[in-house]
Design a protein around this motif. Structure first.
Motif, PDB file in Angstrom:
ATOM      1  N   UNK A  22       0.839  -1.207   0.000  1.00  0.00           N
ATOM      2  CA  UNK A  22       0.000   0.000   0.000  1.00  0.00           C
ATOM      3  C   UNK A  22       0.870   1.252   0.000  1.00  0.00           C
ATOM      4  N   UNK A  23       1.975   1.201   0.725  1.00  0.00           N
ATOM      5  CA  UNK A  23       2.879   2.356   0.818  1.00  0.00           C
ATOM      6  C   UNK A  23       3.595   2.663  -0.485  1.00  0.00           C
ATOM      7  N   UNK A  24       3.798   1.669  -1.318  1.00  0.00           N
ATOM      8  CA  UNK A  24       4.488   1.941  -2.588  1.00  0.00           C
ATOM      9  C   UNK A  24       3.495   1.974  -3.761  1.00  0.00           C
ATOM     10  N   UNK A  25       2.205   2.086  -3.444  1.00  0.00           N
ATOM     11  CA  UNK A  25       1.200   2.243  -4.484  1.00  0.00           C
ATOM     12  C   UNK A  25       0.926   1.001  -5.303  1.00  0.00           C
ATOM     13  N   UNK A  26       1.335  -0.158  -4.775  1.00  0.00           N
ATOM     14  CA  UNK A  26       1.141  -1.414  -5.500  1.00  0.00           C
ATOM     15  C   UNK A  26      -0.316  -1.857  -5.459  1.00  0.00           C
ATOM     16  N   UNK A  27      -1.014  -1.473  -4.386  1.00  0.00           N
ATOM     17  CA  UNK A  27      -2.440  -1.748  -4.293  1.00  0.00           C
ATOM     18  C   UNK A  27      -3.178  -0.447  -4.007  1.00  0.00           C
ATOM     19  N   UNK A  28      -4.419  -0.373  -4.419  1.00  0.00           N
ATOM     20  CA  UNK A  28      -5.232   0.824  -4.246  1.00  0.00           C
ATOM     21  C   UNK A  28      -5.805   0.893  -2.834  1.00  0.00           C
ATOM     22  N   UNK A  29      -6.326   2.051  -2.479  1.00  0.00           N
ATOM     23  CA  UNK A  29      -6.985   2.219  -1.179  1.00  0.00           C
ATOM     24  C   UNK A  29      -8.147   1.240  -1.055  1.00  0.00           C
ATOM     25  N   UNK A  30      -8.891   1.068  -2.152  1.00  0.00           N
ATOM     26  CA  UNK A  30     -10.047   0.174  -2.157  1.00  0.00           C
ATOM     27  C   UNK A  30      -9.634  -1.261  -1.843  1.00  0.00           C
ATOM     28  N   UNK A  31      -8.549  -1.716  -2.472  1.00  0.00           N
ATOM     29  CA  UNK A  31      -8.073  -3.084  -2.233  1.00  0.00           C
ATOM     30  C   UNK A  31      -7.479  -3.236  -0.839  1.00  0.00           C
ATOM     31  N   UNK A  32      -6.834  -2.194  -0.343  1.00  0.00           N
ATOM     32  CA  UNK A  32      -6.282  -2.208   1.014  1.00  0.00           C
ATOM     33  C   UNK A  32      -7.402  -2.400   2.027  1.00  0.00           C
ATOM     34  N   UNK A  75       8.092  27.773  10.398  1.00  0.00           N
ATOM     35  CA  UNK A  75       9.447  27.226  10.363  1.00  0.00           C
ATOM     36  C   UNK A  75       9.866  26.883   8.930  1.00  0.00           C
ATOM     37  N   UNK A  76       9.012  26.161   8.215  1.00  0.00           N
ATOM     38  CA  UNK A  76       9.324  25.767   6.842  1.00  0.00           C
ATOM     39  C   UNK A  76       9.389  26.980   5.920  1.00  0.00           C
ATOM     40  N   UNK A  77       8.489  27.912   6.126  1.00  0.00           N
ATOM     41  CA  UNK A  77       8.478  29.135   5.309  1.00  0.00           C
ATOM     42  C   UNK A  77       9.797  29.884   5.433  1.00  0.00           C
ATOM     43  N   UNK A  78      10.262  30.055   6.653  1.00  0.00           N
ATOM     44  CA  UNK A  78      11.512  30.778   6.887  1.00  0.00           C
ATOM     45  C   UNK A  78      12.736  29.983   6.447  1.00  0.00           C
ATOM     46  N   UNK A  79      12.701  28.676   6.687  1.00  0.00           N
ATOM     47  CA  UNK A  79      13.835  27.830   6.310  1.00  0.00           C
ATOM     48  C   UNK A  79      13.999  27.782   4.790  1.00  0.00           C
ATOM     49  N   UNK A  80      12.883  27.825   4.083  1.00  0.00           N
ATOM     50  CA  UNK A  80      12.935  27.739   2.616  1.00  0.00           C
ATOM     51  C   UNK A  80      13.599  28.957   1.985  1.00  0.00           C
ATOM     52  N   UNK A  81      13.731  30.034   2.751  1.00  0.00           N
ATOM     53  CA  UNK A  81      14.421  31.220   2.238  1.00  0.00           C
ATOM     54  C   UNK A  81      15.929  31.049   2.262  1.00  0.00           C
ATOM     55  N   UNK A  82      16.402  30.077   3.033  1.00  0.00           N
ATOM     56  CA  UNK A  82      17.848  29.865   3.186  1.00  0.00           C
ATOM     57  C   UNK A  82      18.346  28.568   2.536  1.00  0.00           C
ATOM     58  N   UNK A  83      17.447  27.588   2.446  1.00  0.00           N
ATOM     59  CA  UNK A  83      17.856  26.260   1.959  1.00  0.00           C
ATOM     60  C   UNK A  83      16.858  25.730   0.931  1.00  0.00           C
ATOM     61  N   UNK A  84      17.354  24.816   0.109  1.00  0.00           N
ATOM     62  CA  UNK A  84      16.462  24.053  -0.763  1.00  0.00           C
ATOM     63  C   UNK A  84      15.841  22.946   0.098  1.00  0.00           C
ATOM     64  N   UNK A  85      14.526  22.886   0.117  1.00  0.00           N
ATOM     65  CA  UNK A  85      13.839  21.910   0.965  1.00  0.00           C
ATOM     66  C   UNK A  85      13.134  20.856   0.125  1.00  0.00           C
ATOM     67  N   UNK A  86      13.246  19.606   0.587  1.00  0.00           N
ATOM     68  CA  UNK A  86      12.576  18.480  -0.053  1.00  0.00           C
ATOM     69  C   UNK A  86      11.923  17.619   1.029  1.00  0.00           C
ATOM     70  N   UNK A  87      10.930  16.846   0.621  1.00  0.00           N
ATOM     71  CA  UNK A  87      10.214  15.951   1.528  1.00  0.00           C
ATOM     72  C   UNK A  87      10.306  14.532   0.997  1.00  0.00           C
ATOM     73  N   UNK A  88      10.590  13.571   1.877  1.00  0.00           N
ATOM     74  CA  UNK A  88      10.588  12.156   1.498  1.00  0.00           C
ATOM     75  C   UNK A  88       9.835  11.391   2.575  1.00  0.00           C
ATOM     76  N   UNK A  89       8.672  10.877   2.209  1.00  0.00           N
ATOM     77  CA  UNK A  89       7.803  10.247   3.201  1.00  0.00           C
ATOM     78  C   UNK A  89       7.309   8.886   2.736  1.00  0.00           C
ATOM     79  N   UNK A  90       7.385   7.906   3.626  1.00  0.00           N
ATOM     80  CA  UNK A  90       6.674   6.652   3.410  1.00  0.00           C
ATOM     81  C   UNK A  90       5.209   6.940   3.713  1.00  0.00           C
ATOM     82  N   UNK A  91       4.410   7.016   2.675  1.00  0.00           N
ATOM     83  CA  UNK A  91       3.030   7.459   2.858  1.00  0.00           C
ATOM     84  C   UNK A  91       2.087   6.624   1.998  1.00  0.00           C
TER      85      UNK A  91
END
Length: 200
Positions: free
Chosen positions: A44-54, A88-104
């Protein structure tokens, strides 16, 4: 490079374990926790099955439960996101390139987006990042070294210049194998303290 759950959006796995126990699965923690999970949740986390099948798979174990009850139990772990994290993210993004990596997964991300929309009139957290990588969209998940390497290449960033922040030990170890700089934060702790020069 930020994790989402437990770092920016507060979560408590025990709440979902308790919710499924209430529905009738007394040993749900043997199938799913912060540190391990069986193939259903991985798929489910890697999109191999749909929400419906989960949901259909969970209903086999809980035939007396409605789809709504199962989704409610699955989302029980999701607590919320403090408004100070957005500043926090708004201010940090002015100084650094920000990315997100989530098991979702799709159900959790829908809940997160609904929460942000209702509470902060924000359609998603993605606006604070140059790019957000969700496992169910990219078909890969942490802690695999190959996942980190793929993200680095796609984002056109260098491991030696990238700090990865996560609350799960095995994800930190996976990032280290890909030569990223890392910092393991305690789940649901004050992430703002890592960047004291970032204020509202």
């Amino acid at each position: 490079l930020f994790d989402l759950g437990g770092v920016l959006f507060y979560i408590d796995y025990q709440r979902t374990i308790n919710a499924f126990k209430t529905l009738g699965i007394n040993n749900f923690d043997t199938y799913f926790s912060q540190h391990q999970q069986n193939s259903l949740f991985d798929d489910f986390e890697i999109g191999k099955i749909s929400s419906k099948n989960f949901i259909r798979c969970l209903k086999k174990t809980l035939p007396h439960c409605s789809e709504r009850e199962i989704i409610y139990a699955w989302n029980a772990m999701l607590i919320g996101l403090p408004e100070e994290h957005l500043f926090f993210l708004e201010n940090l993004s002015r100084k650094y390139r920000l990315f997100l990596l989530s098991n979702a997964n799709m159900i959790h991300i829908q809940f997160v987006n609904d929460f942000l929309q209702k509470k902060y009139n924000l359609p998603s957290i993605n606006k604070y990042f140059e790019k957000a990588y969700y496992s169910h969209e990219i078909g890969m998940r942490k802690p695999h070294k190959s996942t980190f390497e793929w993200v680095l290449k796609d984002a056109n960033i260098l491991a030696k210049e990238t700090l990865f922040i996560d609350d799960t030990a095995q994800h930190i170890e996976g990032a280290k194998k890909a030569d990223l700089k890392t910092h393991q934060i305690e789940s649901n702790s004050a992430i703002i303290s890592l960047f004291p020069d970032t204020t509202q």
